[in-house]
Design a protein around this motif. Structure first.
Motif, PDB file in Angstrom:
ATOM      1  N   ILE A 411       2.128   8.015  42.452  1.00 17.00           N
ATOM      2  CA  ILE A 411       3.517   8.474  42.393  1.00 17.00           C
ATOM      3  C   ILE A 411       3.495   9.995  42.417  1.00 17.00           C
ATOM      4  O   ILE A 411       3.037  10.632  41.469  1.00 17.00           O
ATOM      5  CB  ILE A 411       4.250   7.977  41.132  1.00 17.00           C
ATOM      6  N   GLY A 412       3.945  10.559  43.515  1.00 18.85           N
ATOM      7  CA  GLY A 412       4.047  12.010  43.621  1.00 18.85           C
ATOM      8  C   GLY A 412       5.434  12.469  43.226  1.00 18.85           C
ATOM      9  O   GLY A 412       6.411  11.737  43.400  1.00 18.85           O
ATOM     10  N   VAL A 413       5.527  13.670  42.681  1.00 23.19           N
ATOM     11  CA  VAL A 413       6.825  14.202  42.269  1.00 23.19           C
ATOM     12  C   VAL A 413       7.081  15.540  42.954  1.00 23.19           C
ATOM     13  O   VAL A 413       6.264  16.460  42.868  1.00 23.19           O
ATOM     14  CB  VAL A 413       6.913  14.398  40.743  1.00 23.19           C
ATOM     15  N   VAL A 414       8.202  15.626  43.654  1.00 20.22           N
ATOM     16  CA  VAL A 414       8.743  16.909  44.100  1.00 20.22           C
ATOM     17  C   VAL A 414      10.089  17.050  43.412  1.00 20.22           C
ATOM     18  O   VAL A 414      10.753  16.056  43.123  1.00 20.22           O
ATOM     19  CB  VAL A 414       8.891  16.972  45.632  1.00 20.22           C
ATOM     20  N   ALA A 415      10.455  18.292  43.137  1.00 21.25           N
ATOM     21  CA  ALA A 415      11.676  18.478  42.353  1.00 21.25           C
ATOM     22  C   ALA A 415      12.402  19.749  42.751  1.00 21.25           C
ATOM     23  O   ALA A 415      11.772  20.765  43.047  1.00 21.25           O
ATOM     24  CB  ALA A 415      11.337  18.525  40.865  1.00 21.25           C
ATOM     25  N   HIS A 416      13.730  19.652  42.748  1.00 18.90           N
ATOM     26  CA  HIS A 416      14.554  20.845  42.764  1.00 18.90           C
ATOM     27  C   HIS A 416      14.577  21.311  41.304  1.00 18.90           C
ATOM     28  O   HIS A 416      15.508  21.013  40.543  1.00 18.90           O
ATOM     29  CB  HIS A 416      15.964  20.520  43.263  1.00 18.90           C
ATOM     30  N   ALA A 417      13.524  22.001  40.932  1.00 20.47           N
ATOM     31  CA  ALA A 417      13.296  22.288  39.519  1.00 20.47           C
ATOM     32  C   ALA A 417      14.417  23.103  38.906  1.00 20.47           C
ATOM     33  O   ALA A 417      14.723  22.966  37.711  1.00 20.47           O
ATOM     34  CB  ALA A 417      11.958  23.016  39.352  1.00 20.47           C
ATOM     35  N   GLY A 418      15.046  23.960  39.692  1.00 21.91           N
ATOM     36  CA  GLY A 418      16.086  24.822  39.169  1.00 21.91           C
ATOM     37  C   GLY A 418      17.291  24.082  38.645  1.00 21.91           C
ATOM     38  O   GLY A 418      18.029  24.606  37.804  1.00 21.91           O
ATOM     39  N   ASP A 419      17.548  22.851  39.125  1.00 10.45           N
ATOM     40  CA  ASP A 419      18.656  22.071  38.587  1.00 10.45           C
ATOM     41  C   ASP A 419      18.211  20.730  38.005  1.00 10.45           C
ATOM     42  O   ASP A 419      19.032  19.854  37.765  1.00 10.45           O
ATOM     43  CB  ASP A 419      19.767  21.891  39.626  1.00 10.45           C
ATOM     44  N   GLY A 420      16.900  20.567  37.784  1.00  5.77           N
ATOM     45  CA  GLY A 420      16.408  19.372  37.102  1.00  5.77           C
ATOM     46  C   GLY A 420      16.401  18.117  37.937  1.00  5.77           C
ATOM     47  O   GLY A 420      16.203  17.010  37.407  1.00  5.77           O
ATOM     48  N   ASN A 421      16.589  18.240  39.234  1.00  6.09           N
ATOM     49  CA  ASN A 421      16.660  17.069  40.111  1.00  6.09           C
ATOM     50  C   ASN A 421      15.263  16.709  40.615  1.00  6.09           C
ATOM     51  O   ASN A 421      14.683  17.415  41.442  1.00  6.09           O
ATOM     52  CB  ASN A 421      17.585  17.362  41.278  1.00  6.09           C
ATOM     53  N   THR A 422      14.714  15.608  40.090  1.00  6.68           N
ATOM     54  CA  THR A 422      13.357  15.195  40.454  1.00  6.68           C
ATOM     55  C   THR A 422      13.385  14.073  41.473  1.00  6.68           C
ATOM     56  O   THR A 422      14.299  13.237  41.484  1.00  6.68           O
ATOM     57  CB  THR A 422      12.573  14.722  39.215  1.00  6.68           C
ATOM     58  N   HIS A 423      12.356  14.046  42.319  1.00  2.00           N
ATOM     59  CA  HIS A 423      12.179  12.974  43.290  1.00  2.00           C
ATOM     60  C   HIS A 423      10.809  12.330  43.108  1.00  2.00           C
ATOM     61  O   HIS A 423       9.892  12.546  43.898  1.00  2.00           O
ATOM     62  CB  HIS A 423      12.317  13.511  44.715  1.00  2.00           C
ATOM     63  N   PRO A 424      10.642  11.528  42.052  1.00  2.28           N
ATOM     64  CA  PRO A 424       9.398  10.747  41.930  1.00  2.28           C
ATOM     65  C   PRO A 424       9.301   9.776  43.103  1.00  2.28           C
ATOM     66  O   PRO A 424      10.240   9.022  43.371  1.00  2.28           O
ATOM     67  CB  PRO A 424       9.567  10.004  40.605  1.00  2.28           C
ATOM     68  N   THR A 425       8.186   9.814  43.799  1.00  2.00           N
ATOM     69  CA  THR A 425       8.040   9.057  45.042  1.00  2.00           C
ATOM     70  C   THR A 425       6.895   8.069  44.899  1.00  2.00           C
ATOM     71  O   THR A 425       5.726   8.457  44.804  1.00  2.00           O
ATOM     72  CB  THR A 425       7.790  10.027  46.217  1.00  2.00           C
ATOM     73  N   VAL A 426       7.241   6.795  44.875  1.00  2.00           N
ATOM     74  CA  VAL A 426       6.260   5.728  44.662  1.00  2.00           C
ATOM     75  C   VAL A 426       5.660   5.331  46.002  1.00  2.00           C
ATOM     76  O   VAL A 426       6.377   4.897  46.910  1.00  2.00           O
ATOM     77  CB  VAL A 426       6.923   4.505  43.996  1.00  2.00           C
ATOM     78  N   CYS A 427       4.351   5.481  46.135  1.00  2.00           N
ATOM     79  CA  CYS A 427       3.641   5.117  47.370  1.00  2.00           C
ATOM     80  C   CYS A 427       3.045   3.727  47.195  1.00  2.00           C
ATOM     81  O   CYS A 427       2.340   3.466  46.217  1.00  2.00           O
ATOM     82  CB  CYS A 427       2.535   6.129  47.660  1.00  2.00           C
ATOM     83  N   PHE A 428       3.292   2.845  48.153  1.00  2.00           N
ATOM     84  CA  PHE A 428       2.770   1.485  48.004  1.00  2.00           C
ATOM     85  C   PHE A 428       2.583   0.820  49.357  1.00  2.00           C
ATOM     86  O   PHE A 428       3.127   1.265  50.370  1.00  2.00           O
ATOM     87  CB  PHE A 428       3.693   0.641  47.128  1.00  2.00           C
ATOM     88  N   ASP A 429       1.815  -0.263  49.351  1.00  2.00           N
ATOM     89  CA  ASP A 429       1.547  -1.045  50.560  1.00  2.00           C
ATOM     90  C   ASP A 429       2.499  -2.240  50.566  1.00  2.00           C
ATOM     91  O   ASP A 429       2.363  -3.148  49.734  1.00  2.00           O
ATOM     92  CB  ASP A 429       0.090  -1.511  50.553  1.00  2.00           C
TER      93      ASP A 429
END
Length: 502
Positions: A411-429
């Motif tokens: 699970i990778g996380v990218v985030a618009h950190a300045g406004d607390g908006n996270t995008h946890p990204t679940v990788c799966f087959d």
């Protein structure tokens, strides 16, 4: 001086003859379509042939697609785990009048209509339902007006975000909302999901730039909302109501958008951290210090590695978290130096300000590639969209790390950190049933974590099909009752994007 492409003899954003905000077609149009519909009711009006014939009464043949292989390609957006039905027909109107014809036909025959833009959404909001009319608005792609004095643009819903940004940029203006998919996504889709983007921390989200709308209602009437003026508070704010409604209340056919003066080119700083907690501490220090970066983005170690694997960008894989901060001020170097000092105080391993705009753009490209790179890890991803208070950002990232370990998933996380908006990204087959099950369970646990931390289940991707259950949990039974009452008022037959949101 305003650049204007006139398609009508009335003010953009206001239909001809507008007086009270609610309008119908010109004389003679309604009786023709209604007589044809009444005639068809004597036969089997549920047959696709009847539906197509009636649609062709007000649409050119090339705008009505019935080939099953073609219509199947319009069945869904980019979300995983979202059911999609088989559309009866796909229509591609080019005018508001053609959209009105589609909605009159759908109302008379009680056929559901699913509005679509570029289908880059991540919640299933654009997914077809069985037997529906898919109403693709991508052909309505004209920029009707750019007015530097009033600082507005008037556009159709199929205009691509990046195309609008470039067009207004030629006039020294900017349209700030810039979702990661800005080269593909449309303004109509941005309005439907109330999308955000990388620059939200300074410039805000789509809702703050939509001043007025022309909307085709479920029964085919045309309504204008909002204004072209810098200020206006007359009546209920119906414009904001449509922003984020995911096509469930009406079809946006024209939008009046606010613009800003084009800012100076931004410079970017990259800071490496030995832990996500330290990076989140830096974010808190930056915001508490009163700084206003044009961008403040975070990529965790999983995301950094994925971007390097896909694009060989040479990002530092030794880092646990990479924080990107940008300023578009008149003295960006000084701002970056101040923020760099705060990052070092929070424990940054290394702080590297970009030397020029080209190097800054390279860093931003890495961030924009994040979701595509994570998808390449396993072939399919589930992209969460949980927004938490900035002060809880570190708790959110630590919690996602625990969830990834619990479910044995990447699970990778990218985030618009300045406004607390996270995008946890679940990788799966998706071919692995057990892994798919764990992916779905982890996704739900991440949303539960976000609510526990005082957050919301979606900051910019919308509810669609994917988060219907979670919307009910977030807003509660009274909130759901009121939302359904609004839906009933605008769409009593429940034909506009049924099955979404609720």
């Amino acid at each position: 001086m305003a650049l204007t492409v006139r398609q009508h003899d009335h003010p953009p954003g206001q239909p001809k003859g507008a007086a009270d905000g609610v309008h119908t077609d010109g004389p003679g149009c309604e009786p023709v379509i209604m007589s044809r519909i009444e005639a068809s009711r004597s036969e089997d009006t549920t047959a696709t042939g009847d539906l197509v014939d009636l649609l062709l009464g007000g649409l050119p043949a090339e705008a009505v697609l019935t080939d099953p292989d073609v219509t199947a390609s319009y069945a869904n957006d980019m979300a995983s785990f979202c059911a999609a039905g088989i559309p009866a027909v796909v229509v591609l109107p080019r005018t508001a009048e053609q959209v009105q014809h589609v909605m009159r036909t759908a109302t008379a025959l009680r056929v559901p209509v699913v509005p679509q833009g570029a289908r880059t959404g991540l919640s299933g909001a654009a997914n077809a339902s069985d037997g529906c009319i898919v109403l693709s608005l991508t052909k309505m792609d004209r920029i009707l007006e750019i007015n530097p004095v009033d600082r507005i643009a008037v556009v159709e819903p199929g205009v691509v975000n990046a195309a609008l940004s470039r067009a207004v940029g030629a006039h020294g203006l900017s349209y700030p909302p810039d979702p990661s998919s800005w080269e593909m996504c449309t303004i109509g889709g941005n309005i439907g999901t109330a999308s955000g983007g990388l620059c939200c921390v300074k410039y805000g989200v789509t809702a703050e730039y939509v001043l007025g709308l022309d909307v085709v209602l479920a029964d085919g009437r045309l309504m204008s909302t909002g204004r072209r003026t810098a200020k206006g508070v007359a009546g209920y704010d119906l414009t904001r109501l449509f922003v984020g409604s995911e096509g469930s209340l009406g079809i946006v056919v024209r939008a009046v958008l606010g613009l800003r003066p084009k800012p100076p080119e931004q410079l970017v700083l990259a800071a490496e951290f030995a832990s996500a907690a330290a990076a989140c501490d830096a974010v808190c220090r930056i915001m508490e210090g009163g700084h206003v970066p044009s961008l403040l983005e975070l990529m965790d170690r999983t995301t950094v590695k994925a971007v390097n694997t896909m694009a060989q960008m040479g990002l530092p894989e030794s880092t646990e978290a990479l924080l990107l901060a940008a300023f578009d001020t008149t003295a960006p170097a000084a701002d970056l130096a101040a923020v760099g000092a705060l990052c070092e105080a929070a424990g940054a391993i290394q702080v590297v300000p970009a030397d020029d705009v080209a190097e800054s753009e390279l860093l931003l490209q890495a961030r924009r590639l994040s979701l595509t790179a994570l998808e390449a890890v396993k072939g399919v991803t589930m992209i969460d969209d949980v927004c938490v208070p900035r002060s809880r950002l570190g708790d959110m990232l630590e919690g996602v790390d625990r969830i990834a370990a619990k479910y044995r998933l990447t699970i990778g996380v990218v985030a618009h950190a300045g406004d607390g908006n996270t995008h946890p990204t679940v990788c799966f087959d998706p071919a692995d049933p057990d892994e798919s099950r764990r992916a779905r369970e982890s996704f739900d646990e991440i949303m539960a974590l976000g609510l526990e931390l005082g957050g919301t289940i979606t900051g910019e991707h919308g509810v669609g099909v994917l988060k219907k259950e979670w919307l009910a949990r977030e807003i509660g039974p009274v909130g759901m009752e009121m939302q359904r009452a609004v839906k009933q008022a605008f769409d009593p037959l429940n034909i506009l994007n049924p099955g979404k949101l609720f």
